[in-house]
Each structure stands twice: as C-alpha cells, then as structure tokens.
Enzyme design. Structure first.
Site, PDB file in Angstrom:
ATOM      1  N   GLU A  89      -9.254  16.135  -8.623  1.00  0.00           N
ATOM      2  CA  GLU A  89     -10.023  17.257  -8.035  1.00  0.00           C
ATOM      3  C   GLU A  89     -11.382  17.128  -8.721  1.00  0.00           C
ATOM      4  O   GLU A  89     -12.354  17.479  -8.179  1.00  0.00           O
ATOM      5  CB  GLU A  89      -9.190  18.425  -7.738  1.00  0.00           C
ATOM      6  N   HIS A  94     -13.852  14.630  -8.508  1.00  0.00           N
ATOM      7  CA  HIS A  94     -14.912  14.738  -7.394  1.00  0.00           C
ATOM      8  C   HIS A  94     -16.253  15.450  -8.140  1.00  0.00           C
ATOM      9  O   HIS A  94     -17.407  15.250  -7.863  1.00  0.00           O
ATOM     10  CB  HIS A  94     -14.158  15.587  -6.302  1.00  0.00           C
ATOM     11  N   GLU A 111     -13.059   9.068  -2.701  1.00  0.00           N
ATOM     12  CA  GLU A 111     -11.478   9.426  -2.923  1.00  0.00           C
ATOM     13  C   GLU A 111     -10.888   8.668  -3.941  1.00  0.00           C
ATOM     14  O   GLU A 111     -10.574   8.800  -4.890  1.00  0.00           O
ATOM     15  CB  GLU A 111     -10.831   9.665  -1.573  1.00  0.00           C
TER      16      GLU A 111
END
Length: 260
Positions: A123, A126, A185
């Site tokens: 996460e 990102h 992703e």
C-alpha cells in the site's frame, strides 16, 4: 493554435517522470495538492468508519507500519498517521499525505507481522510510486477535463470533486471506485516486497499471505475481468522476485518483534 499545441506538448514533456521501478509515468498534478486530497479523504473516512481503540491491536499495527515507514526514502519517512478501523473487511490502504488505514478483518488473513508488512509495504508502494497522481492524470486526459495552464485541484470547490477524491483511492468514501490498474498493482507488489525486506520482515511471507488471500477469496473474478492481478499471478511474480530481496532482509539492521 500551433502555439497552443506547442505549449501543450512542452507541458506533457515536462510532466514525464519515472516510477521507483523505472517505469515511465505522466504526472500532471502538484504533489502537494494530491497530498491534501489524501489528507481530506482520510479525515472523511475517520468520520464515517468505526475506529478500533483496542490498545493491543493498535500497538501491533503501529509497530509494523512504523518499521515500514522508517525505511522510506527522504521526506517520506516518519510522521505517518496510522488508524485501525473496526470492520470485517479484509483490506488496508495508504494515501498521499502520509496516511495508513488498516481494517481489523485483514488481521485474520494476514496472520503474522511479516504478512501484515507485505500488505502495508504494498500500500505504501502505491504512494511512493505516485499512483494516485498518475491515475488522476490518466482520468483528466481521458475525460478531456485537463486544463494544462492551471491544474487546480482545490478539492472544496472543483466541479469534479467526487471524481478526483475517488481517484485518490477511497472509492467507498465518495461512492465512486476508480481502482488501480494491474500494472500499478504489480509495481506496488515489487516495491512493497523490497520495503518489507529492508524493514527486517521475511519477504517469503508475502507468498504465504497471497495463499491465504486466495483461500479467503474463492469468489474472486477472473484476472482479465479485474484490475488486480490474480492471487496465482501475484504468487508467481513474488516467488520469482524473492532471490533479489532476501539479501536485503538478511542485511536489515533489525528484525521487528511486533506481537498481537
């Protein structure tokens, strides 16, 4: 008209950059403004979602998140706000503006500190790769709403406020979901694997995590119908990347002892 096209081309060229993995990106928005959008999205979510106040759970999540953010480059280090949300949802997120959210449902699937580190590394990856800015840019170009002379994302008064807020990554907050692409992703997986190894978490546990995810999500759509790589694809890529990050894990100055 020719002068305008020249200015547009110059602006696009100036906005070209590279992600942490070397992938070419187009980022047309000011990062400070994107950070403010992330902060506002996070504040809105805290008002809507139930926050878990259990000291033991919070210490555990803070321990893992703190180890990950400690190894981030430059100004990205430290001062991240971490909130645990009381929900059965198996999820977590990181937002521009140094915000991390973890749902308690995730802790039943990511059942070790190393596995939670794999999720949080992904996460935060990102954020490091500016995926929110990139997604905003792609959406602006696609909808034709981009004005290169003044890309102003004043969240409180923009006509497309909900669309922009959704692009940050909190679709559930505004009722619109614009998920990351499969390419983003996969890139976040690669960045996250490196981060967790540098932070002293066993990167091989990222593979175990996705086996757990696969078992808990048997109703997942086929990969071609999803913006996320399938669990099987992720596992294969992570296993292939392990030899390159295991030396980082062995060389880590410490191995966090986070206990739930």
């Amino acid at each position: 008209m020719k002068k305008t096209l020249t200015l547009v081309a110059a602006a696009l060229l100036a906005a070209c950059t590279q992600s942490p993995t070397g992938r070419s990106q187009l980022l047309l928005n000011n990062e400070g403004q994107v950070d403010q959008m992330g902060i506002q999205s996070f504040d809105e979510l805290k008002k809507k979602e139930k926050i878990d106040t259990d000291p033991k759970t919070n210490r555990y999540v803070q321990c893992v998140a703190g180890a990950i953010t400690h190894v981030l480059p430059g100004e990205q280090q430290g001062n991240w706000e971490v909130v645990v949300f009381d929900s059965k949802e198996v999820n977590a997120f990181a937002l521009p503006g140094k915000k991390i959210g973890v749902y308690t449902g995730l802790l039943k699937v990511a059942d070790s500190p190393d596995q939670l580190a794999a999720v949080l590394g992904h996460e935060v990856g990102h954020v490091l790769a500016h995926h929110s800015n990139e997604r905003l840019t792609q959406n602006q170009l696609t909808t034709g709403a981009l004005v290169l002379a003044e890309v102003a994302l004043g969240v409180s008064d923009t006509k497309n406020r909900d669309l922009y807020m959704a692009a940050i990554g909190l679709g559930a907050t505004v009722g619109v979901l614009l998920p990351y692409s499969r390419k983003q992703e996969s890139e976040a997986d690669a960045i996250g694997l490196k981060l967790m190894a540098q932070a002293g978490f066993d990167p091989s546990q990222a593979v175990t995590l996705w086996h757990n995810m696969e078992k808990s999500n048997s109703g997942a759509p086929p990969e071609l119908l999803s913006t996320h790589p399938s669990a099987g694809t992720r596992i294969q890529r992570l296993e292939k990347a392990l030899p390159s990050v295991l030396p980082l894990y062995r060389a880590a100055p410490s191995h966090p002892s986070c206990k739930l």
